[in-house]
Structure formats: C-alpha cells, structure tokens
Scaffold this motif. Structure first.
Motif, PDB file in Angstrom:
ATOM      1  N   ILE A   5       0.825  -1.206   0.000  1.00  0.00           N
ATOM      2  CA  ILE A   5       0.000   0.000   0.000  1.00  0.00           C
ATOM      3  C   ILE A   5       0.855   1.250   0.000  1.00  0.00           C
ATOM      4  O   ILE A   5       1.875   1.322   0.705  1.00  0.00           O
ATOM      5  CB  ILE A   5      -0.927   0.005   1.242  1.00  0.00           C
ATOM      6  N   GLY A   6       0.421   2.247  -0.758  1.00  0.00           N
ATOM      7  CA  GLY A   6       1.028   3.565  -0.711  1.00  0.00           C
ATOM      8  C   GLY A   6      -0.016   4.602  -0.337  1.00  0.00           C
ATOM      9  O   GLY A   6      -1.163   4.520  -0.773  1.00  0.00           O
ATOM     10  N   ILE A   7       0.371   5.577   0.475  1.00  0.00           N
ATOM     11  CA  ILE A   7      -0.528   6.672   0.858  1.00  0.00           C
ATOM     12  C   ILE A   7       0.165   7.983   0.550  1.00  0.00           C
ATOM     13  O   ILE A   7       1.241   8.280   1.091  1.00  0.00           O
ATOM     14  CB  ILE A   7      -0.895   6.618   2.360  1.00  0.00           C
ATOM     15  N   ALA A   8      -0.441   8.767  -0.324  1.00  0.00           N
ATOM     16  CA  ALA A   8       0.067  10.103  -0.644  1.00  0.00           C
ATOM     17  C   ALA A   8      -0.752  11.130   0.118  1.00  0.00           C
ATOM     18  O   ALA A   8      -1.978  11.147   0.021  1.00  0.00           O
ATOM     19  CB  ALA A   8      -0.027  10.364  -2.140  1.00  0.00           C
ATOM     20  N   GLY A   9      -0.071  11.964   0.898  1.00  0.00           N
ATOM     21  CA  GLY A   9      -0.766  12.911   1.763  1.00  0.00           C
ATOM     22  C   GLY A   9      -1.023  12.330   3.132  1.00  0.00           C
ATOM     23  O   GLY A   9      -2.032  12.634   3.781  1.00  0.00           O
ATOM     24  N   VAL A  10      -0.113  11.513   3.612  1.00  0.00           N
ATOM     25  CA  VAL A  10      -0.331  10.761   4.854  1.00  0.00           C
ATOM     26  C   VAL A  10      -0.330  11.639   6.096  1.00  0.00           C
ATOM     27  O   VAL A  10      -0.888  11.251   7.128  1.00  0.00           O
ATOM     28  CB  VAL A  10       0.722   9.632   4.988  1.00  0.00           C
ATOM     29  N   THR A  11       0.246  12.827   6.034  1.00  0.00           N
ATOM     30  CA  THR A  11       0.328  13.665   7.237  1.00  0.00           C
ATOM     31  C   THR A  11      -0.889  14.568   7.417  1.00  0.00           C
ATOM     32  O   THR A  11      -1.013  15.236   8.443  1.00  0.00           O
ATOM     33  CB  THR A  11       1.597  14.533   7.204  1.00  0.00           C
ATOM     34  N   GLY A  12      -1.798  14.606   6.444  1.00  0.00           N
ATOM     35  CA  GLY A  12      -3.021  15.381   6.585  1.00  0.00           C
ATOM     36  C   GLY A  12      -4.047  14.646   7.434  1.00  0.00           C
ATOM     37  O   GLY A  12      -3.846  13.493   7.843  1.00  0.00           O
ATOM     38  N   LEU A  13      -5.169  15.287   7.703  1.00  0.00           N
ATOM     39  CA  LEU A  13      -6.192  14.686   8.566  1.00  0.00           C
ATOM     40  C   LEU A  13      -6.743  13.391   7.972  1.00  0.00           C
ATOM     41  O   LEU A  13      -6.888  12.386   8.683  1.00  0.00           O
ATOM     42  CB  LEU A  13      -7.331  15.677   8.789  1.00  0.00           C
ATOM     43  N   VAL A  14      -7.064  13.396   6.683  1.00  0.00           N
ATOM     44  CA  VAL A  14      -7.614  12.188   6.069  1.00  0.00           C
ATOM     45  C   VAL A  14      -6.541  11.111   5.961  1.00  0.00           C
ATOM     46  O   VAL A  14      -6.805   9.932   6.234  1.00  0.00           O
ATOM     47  CB  VAL A  14      -8.213  12.510   4.685  1.00  0.00           C
ATOM     48  N   GLY A  15      -5.320  11.498   5.577  1.00  0.00           N
ATOM     49  CA  GLY A  15      -4.244  10.518   5.480  1.00  0.00           C
ATOM     50  C   GLY A  15      -3.951   9.853   6.817  1.00  0.00           C
ATOM     51  O   GLY A  15      -3.756   8.629   6.897  1.00  0.00           O
ATOM     52  N   THR A  16      -3.927  10.644   7.873  1.00  0.00           N
ATOM     53  CA  THR A  16      -3.697  10.096   9.211  1.00  0.00           C
ATOM     54  C   THR A  16      -4.823   9.158   9.610  1.00  0.00           C
ATOM     55  O   THR A  16      -4.588   8.079  10.183  1.00  0.00           O
ATOM     56  CB  THR A  16      -3.576  11.242  10.232  1.00  0.00           C
ATOM     57  N   THR A  17      -6.058   9.538   9.325  1.00  0.00           N
ATOM     58  CA  THR A  17      -7.212   8.695   9.647  1.00  0.00           C
ATOM     59  C   THR A  17      -7.156   7.391   8.871  1.00  0.00           C
ATOM     60  O   THR A  17      -7.424   6.309   9.412  1.00  0.00           O
ATOM     61  CB  THR A  17      -8.515   9.440   9.337  1.00  0.00           C
ATOM     62  N   GLN A  27      -5.840  -6.267   7.474  1.00  0.00           N
ATOM     63  CA  GLN A  27      -4.877  -6.386   6.377  1.00  0.00           C
ATOM     64  C   GLN A  27      -3.477  -6.722   6.893  1.00  0.00           C
ATOM     65  O   GLN A  27      -2.971  -6.060   7.799  1.00  0.00           O
ATOM     66  CB  GLN A  27      -4.825  -5.083   5.563  1.00  0.00           C
ATOM     67  N   GLU A  28      -2.859  -7.731   6.296  1.00  0.00           N
ATOM     68  CA  GLU A  28      -1.483  -8.092   6.629  1.00  0.00           C
ATOM     69  C   GLU A  28      -0.551  -7.340   5.686  1.00  0.00           C
ATOM     70  O   GLU A  28      -0.096  -7.856   4.669  1.00  0.00           O
ATOM     71  CB  GLU A  28      -1.296  -9.602   6.514  1.00  0.00           C
ATOM     72  N   ILE A  29      -0.267  -6.112   6.026  1.00  0.00           N
ATOM     73  CA  ILE A  29       0.473  -5.235   5.131  1.00  0.00           C
ATOM     74  C   ILE A  29       1.968  -5.556   5.195  1.00  0.00           C
ATOM     75  O   ILE A  29       2.584  -5.495   6.257  1.00  0.00           O
ATOM     76  CB  ILE A  29       0.209  -3.764   5.491  1.00  0.00           C
ATOM     77  N   THR A  30       2.516  -5.879   4.042  1.00  0.00           N
ATOM     78  CA  THR A  30       3.928  -6.255   3.973  1.00  0.00           C
ATOM     79  C   THR A  30       4.803  -5.152   3.384  1.00  0.00           C
ATOM     80  O   THR A  30       6.025  -5.189   3.521  1.00  0.00           O
ATOM     81  CB  THR A  30       4.097  -7.529   3.125  1.00  0.00           C
ATOM     82  N   ASP A  31       4.176  -4.201   2.706  1.00  0.00           N
ATOM     83  CA  ASP A  31       4.922  -3.104   2.075  1.00  0.00           C
ATOM     84  C   ASP A  31       4.085  -1.833   2.217  1.00  0.00           C
ATOM     85  O   ASP A  31       3.039  -1.698   1.579  1.00  0.00           O
ATOM     86  CB  ASP A  31       5.179  -3.427   0.604  1.00  0.00           C
ATOM     87  N   LEU A  32       4.535  -0.922   3.069  1.00  0.00           N
ATOM     88  CA  LEU A  32       3.820   0.330   3.305  1.00  0.00           C
ATOM     89  C   LEU A  32       4.734   1.490   2.929  1.00  0.00           C
ATOM     90  O   LEU A  32       5.827   1.640   3.485  1.00  0.00           O
ATOM     91  CB  LEU A  32       3.407   0.445   4.771  1.00  0.00           C
ATOM     92  N   ARG A  33       4.263   2.316   2.000  1.00  0.00           N
ATOM     93  CA  ARG A  33       5.054   3.465   1.561  1.00  0.00           C
ATOM     94  C   ARG A  33       4.243   4.737   1.794  1.00  0.00           C
ATOM     95  O   ARG A  33       3.089   4.841   1.345  1.00  0.00           O
ATOM     96  CB  ARG A  33       5.418   3.331   0.080  1.00  0.00           C
ATOM     97  N   LEU A  34       4.852   5.678   2.495  1.00  0.00           N
ATOM     98  CA  LEU A  34       4.160   6.886   2.910  1.00  0.00           C
ATOM     99  C   LEU A  34       4.770   8.102   2.229  1.00  0.00           C
ATOM    100  O   LEU A  34       6.000   8.263   2.208  1.00  0.00           O
ATOM    101  CB  LEU A  34       4.239   7.037   4.428  1.00  0.00           C
ATOM    102  N   PHE A  35       3.885   8.961   1.709  1.00  0.00           N
ATOM    103  CA  PHE A  35       4.326  10.127   0.946  1.00  0.00           C
ATOM    104  C   PHE A  35       3.581  11.371   1.395  1.00  0.00           C
ATOM    105  O   PHE A  35       2.447  11.310   1.881  1.00  0.00           O
ATOM    106  CB  PHE A  35       4.072   9.913  -0.553  1.00  0.00           C
ATOM    107  N   ALA A  36       4.231  12.505   1.234  1.00  0.00           N
ATOM    108  CA  ALA A  36       3.604  13.797   1.552  1.00  0.00           C
ATOM    109  C   ALA A  36       4.350  14.875   0.778  1.00  0.00           C
ATOM    110  O   ALA A  36       5.231  14.593  -0.043  1.00  0.00           O
ATOM    111  CB  ALA A  36       3.636  14.064   3.055  1.00  0.00           C
TER     112      ALA A  36
END
Length: 330
Positions: A5-17, A27-36
């Motif tokens: 999974i990738g999340i773009a905008g992870v530091t905003g309110l919706v991204g954090t939620t 979910q058994e997440i094996t690869d998490l990529r966070l972007f902002a």
C-alpha cells in the motif's frame, strides 16, 4: 488482499485517519510506503510498532504496489494520479476526477458495480455526498427518488488541519469572553460561536462549490442524471462530524413506518430508535452513517430526516479503504 500500500498525503487529517483505519484492520500489510509534500519529507510515522519515513510524492515510488490512496489537493492529484495509475490503482479523494465519465465515482454500499472496467483511477466522493447517498439509496430503491432538498452542517475538519486548528484557537477566545483573533484564518469570518453559509467559491448563479458537488455527485452515484437537488452547505463550529437535514420527494407516497424498516435493514446505516438523536459527537471514530428524526414531509410523497457521520472516516478514509476492499478482496 491489500498487502502493498502507498498513501500520498499521509500527514493530513484524512491521510492520518486512513493510516489508523488500516492499522486496526485485518490487512497483513507487507509493504507500506508513505508520501507527503516536501515540507513533511523525512518525518517519521508510527504504524504497528514500526517507524516509517515519509518521502516526497514521486510516481516511481508507487511501483509494484496493490493500491495507492491519494489524499492530496486537486491540483496535485491531477498532475500525479495518471502517472501513478500506470503502476497501480489509485483511489483519489480530491474533486479532480469525480465527474469524469471514464472514472468511477464509488460508494460501496450504493454503486459497487461502477468499478467494473475502471482504468486504475477511482474517485472517492465528497465528504458530504457520501453519507447523503448512503441514506438516500435504499429509500430510492424502494420508493423511487425524484427530488432532494438538503442543508449541510459541515465541521471544520472537512477543510483540513488549518481550519481545525483555527477553530480551537478561536474557541479559547470565546471561553474568555473575548472577540476571536481571526488573523490568518482560511475563512472570511470567525467560525467559533458562528456559522458561515458558504463553503468554497460562488458561481455566477450564487451556488457554492460545495453545493455543486452535492448536486452533481449525488445524481451520478445514484444513477439519476435528471435528479433535482437543492443544496445549501454551511460551515459550523464543530471539530469532526458532518450533518445534513434532508427531504426527499419520491414517485409514490411514503409511510414513515415503511421508510424506517428500509433504513433499518440498509447497509452502512445506524438508525436511531424512537426519538433518540444522532449528533456529530455520537458518530466520531465510528464507521456508520447515522440517521434519526425520520418524519413525514409536506406532501405524502415526501420524507424528511437527519443524517450525520464522521467526515474523516466514512466521509473520506473509510470509504476509500472499502473501495480498495472491492478491488482486492480477501
């Protein structure tokens, strides 16, 4: 299954939620990529007992992922989503793609079949439209929806962290019985101890951008291109939780008892029993759309009711996670 999974905008309110929803999910997440954005690059974000470094959004960073969640403003989404969609499906929360014919606009309880034939960009609807259509859809299927009147009461968090912080700041002045300091506020007037009957810019006819979203998105999601919707959207001094006062007109007479039975059995809805109320404070950190005060309208074909939901969860992040679950079932 969602594993990469990738999340773009992870530091905003919706991204954090969204991150917190995934953290508590199965979910058994094996690869998490966070972007902002660049100003958040290098920040550390905790997820399931591990710290992840936030990186600047860059399309190549989404290679080999199962899905990308976009929690970015419309301009950035327009620029980046088509590039990321070459690598994986993108579920975008901005307004950029919602009315494009080739991009599905999806609320899983309402129109999951819209995902068929998607081209790797899926639009997440407006945070007010989502609870509205979740409540209207079962009534439409039973009674045939013809027209909608609504007034929305939208919390500060719907406009992002800046306005939420401003509301907290202004509230301190109100508690001290002093005029709030509105210097630097993103709104044209104080929000604490006040309501503002305009969200987004007005068009030539006086409709606000938010009102047009509820009008156009509701018709598209329900598959009713000719649906008449009259909308007034208001910003209120609430931290989290969007509410709507709704009246629907249907093609035949609606008995309140029949409507209550339909709503009680509808997916995603919690119907308040009897005269019990549902308020924004009741719905925070919960996943459902809450409905109460179901009553007759002015005509036998009309029904009025109150709707409220956590705008950061079902109004945004949770709806996106549910869409991902349809794309990649367990």
């Amino acid at each position: 299954m969602l594993k990469r999974i990738g999340i773009a905008g992870v530091t905003g309110l919706v991204g954090t939620t969204l991150l917190r929803i995934l953290e508590s999910g199965p979910q058994e997440i094996t690869d998490l990529r966070l972007f902002a954005s660049s100003r958040s690059t290098g920040a550390k974000v905790r997820f399931r007992d591990r710290d992840y470094e936030v990186k600047e959004v860059e399309p190549e960073g989404f290679k080999d992922l199962d899905v990308a969640f976009f929690c970015l403003e419309a301009g950035l989404a327009k620029k980046l989503a088509p590039k990321v969609a070459k690598h994986c499906p993108v579920i975008d929360k901005s307004s950029e793609f919602r009315l494009r014919d080739d991009v599905p606009l999806v609320v899983p309880e309402v129109n999951p079949d819209a995902l068929k034939g998607h081209k790797n960009i899926i639009a997440n609807p407006n945070c007010t439209t989502i609870p509205l259509v979740v409540a209207l859809n079962p009534l439409h299927r039973r009674f045939g929806l013809e027209r909608v009147w609504l007034a929305s009461y939208q919390s500060a968090s719907g406009a992002g962290r800046e306005l939420l912080d401003q509301l907290h700041y202004e509230t301190e002045f109100i508690a001290l019985r002093r005029p709030p300091d509105t210097t630097g506020s993103p709104l044209p007037a104080q929000l604490a101890d006040n309501v503002i009957p305009q969200i987004d810019a007005l068009d030539a006819h006086g409709h606000s951008g938010e009102e047009l979203k509820t009008i156009r998105e509701t018709a598209r999601i329900l598959g009713l291109p000719g649906l008449k919707v009259t909308s007034t959207c208001v910003r209120v001094p609430v931290t989290i939780g969007h509410s709507l006062a709704v009246t629907g007109r249907f093609s035949r007479a609606v008995k309140v008892g029949d409507a209550l039975r339909v709503l009680k059995d509808a997916p995603g809805i919690v119907l308040s029993p009897g005269n019990e109320l549902a308020t924004p404070a009741d719905c925070r950190d919960k996943d459902a759309v809450f409905v109460c005060r179901v009553r007759p309208g002015a005509e036998p074909e009309e029904l009025s009711f109150w709707v409220t939901t956590d705008n950061l969860r079902k109004g945004a992040a949770l709806n996106a996670v549910q869409i991902a679950g349809l794309l990649l079932p367990a």
